[in-house]
Design a protein around this motif. Structure first.
Motif, PDB file in Angstrom:
ATOM      1  N   ARG A 187       0.833  -1.193   0.000  1.00  0.00           N
ATOM      2  CA  ARG A 187       0.000   0.000   0.000  1.00  0.00           C
ATOM      3  C   ARG A 187       0.868   1.243   0.000  1.00  0.00           C
ATOM      4  NH1 ARG A 187      -2.569  -0.419   6.137  1.00  0.00           N
ATOM      5  NH2 ARG A 187      -0.670   0.157   7.291  1.00  0.00           N
ATOM      6  N   GLN A 188       0.288   2.310  -0.517  1.00  0.00           N
ATOM      7  CA  GLN A 188       0.987   3.585  -0.552  1.00  0.00           C
ATOM      8  C   GLN A 188       0.017   4.694  -0.202  1.00  0.00           C
ATOM      9  OE1 GLN A 188       3.063   4.529  -4.215  1.00  0.00           O
ATOM     10  NE2 GLN A 188       4.445   5.912  -3.115  1.00  0.00           N
ATOM     11  N   ALA A 189       0.313   5.376   0.888  1.00  0.00           N
ATOM     12  CA  ALA A 189      -0.484   6.517   1.312  1.00  0.00           C
ATOM     13  C   ALA A 189       0.100   7.790   0.695  1.00  0.00           C
ATOM     14  CB  ALA A 189      -0.484   6.620   2.833  1.00  0.00           C
ATOM     15  N   PRO A 190      -0.707   8.838   0.586  1.00  0.00           N
ATOM     16  CA  PRO A 190      -0.204  10.087  -0.011  1.00  0.00           C
ATOM     17  C   PRO A 190       1.020  10.609   0.721  1.00  0.00           C
ATOM     18  CG  PRO A 190      -2.577  10.159   0.190  1.00  0.00           C
ATOM     19  CD  PRO A 190      -2.136   8.920   0.914  1.00  0.00           C
ATOM     20  N   GLY A 191       2.052  10.921  -0.038  1.00  0.00           N
ATOM     21  CA  GLY A 191       3.260  11.468   0.547  1.00  0.00           C
ATOM     22  C   GLY A 191       4.154  10.464   1.241  1.00  0.00           C
ATOM     23  N   LYS A 192       3.799   9.194   1.142  1.00  0.00           N
ATOM     24  CA  LYS A 192       4.604   8.159   1.810  1.00  0.00           C
ATOM     25  C   LYS A 192       5.105   7.144   0.794  1.00  0.00           C
ATOM     26  CE  LYS A 192       2.396   8.457   6.345  1.00  0.00           C
ATOM     27  NZ  LYS A 192       1.765   7.675   7.463  1.00  0.00           N
ATOM     28  N   GLU A 193       6.109   6.394   1.189  1.00  0.00           N
ATOM     29  CA  GLU A 193       6.616   5.343   0.332  1.00  0.00           C
ATOM     30  C   GLU A 193       5.696   4.123   0.377  1.00  0.00           C
ATOM     31  OE1 GLU A 193      11.421   6.308   0.572  1.00  0.00           O
ATOM     32  OE2 GLU A 193      10.633   4.405   1.321  1.00  0.00           O
ATOM     33  N   ARG A 194       5.779   3.334  -0.677  1.00  0.00           N
ATOM     34  CA  ARG A 194       5.000   2.097  -0.700  1.00  0.00           C
ATOM     35  C   ARG A 194       5.528   1.158   0.377  1.00  0.00           C
ATOM     36  NH1 ARG A 194       4.380  -0.307  -6.496  1.00  0.00           N
ATOM     37  NH2 ARG A 194       6.648  -0.555  -6.279  1.00  0.00           N
ATOM     38  N   GLU A 195       4.595   0.490   1.057  1.00  0.00           N
ATOM     39  CA  GLU A 195       4.997  -0.405   2.127  1.00  0.00           C
ATOM     40  C   GLU A 195       4.330  -1.765   1.995  1.00  0.00           C
ATOM     41  OE1 GLU A 195       3.857   1.022   5.982  1.00  0.00           O
ATOM     42  OE2 GLU A 195       1.734   1.069   5.501  1.00  0.00           O
ATOM     43  N   ALA A 198      -5.029   4.249   1.921  1.00  0.00           N
ATOM     44  CA  ALA A 198      -3.937   4.163   0.963  1.00  0.00           C
ATOM     45  C   ALA A 198      -4.452   3.545  -0.332  1.00  0.00           C
ATOM     46  CB  ALA A 198      -2.794   3.301   1.515  1.00  0.00           C
ATOM     47  N   VAL A 199      -3.605   3.574  -1.336  1.00  0.00           N
ATOM     48  CA  VAL A 199      -3.844   2.793  -2.544  1.00  0.00           C
ATOM     49  C   VAL A 199      -3.190   1.433  -2.328  1.00  0.00           C
ATOM     50  CG1 VAL A 199      -3.419   2.577  -5.008  1.00  0.00           C
ATOM     51  CG2 VAL A 199      -3.952   4.827  -4.024  1.00  0.00           C
TER      52      VAL A 199
END
Length: 122
Positions: free
Chosen positions: A37-45, A91-92
């Motif tokens: 998942r990737q939240a706005p302004g964050k790296e994919r985790e 997140a996406v």
């Protein structure tokens, strides 16, 4: 391998969603599947992953006990059941596939589906 994720949406905190990822093309039952998942302004985790035979699973600490990954090889589909959702789960979410074993690094997954948006309201 083509991957198609679905099932995202808007849900209130404490609610549940189930994501699906359907695989097609040159699929093999010996591939491991993962969710990221990737939240706005964050790296994919990394979120969760499962081996081809479902014998092994792995979860990020932040989702342990709330999310469950499963797969149905007859349908070439992997699922992510998300319970007790929190706003920070927004997140996406993307599914990914790789040959053989579970890893948590997104760079180790050569096949990716498009993302599906999950939004958890407080």
């Amino acid at each position: 391998v083509q991957l198609q994720a679905s099932g995202g949406g808007l849900v209130q905190a404490g609610g549940s969603l189930r994501l699906s990822c359907a695989a097609s093309g040159h699929t093999s039952s010996s591939i491991a599947m993962g969710w990221f998942r990737q939240a706005p302004g964050k790296e994919r985790e990394f979120v969760a992953a499962i081996t081809w035979n479902s014998f092994s699973t792995a979860y990020a600490d932040s989702v342990k006990g709330r999310f469950t990954i499963s797969r149905d090889n007859a349908k070439n589909t992997v699922y992510l059941q998300m319970n007790s959702l929190k706003p920070e789960d927004t997140a996406v979410y993307s599914c990914a596939a790789r040959p053989f074993g579970i890893v948590t690094m997104d760079g180790s997954y050569p096949y990716w589906g498009q993302g599906t948006q999950v939004t958890v309201s407080s």
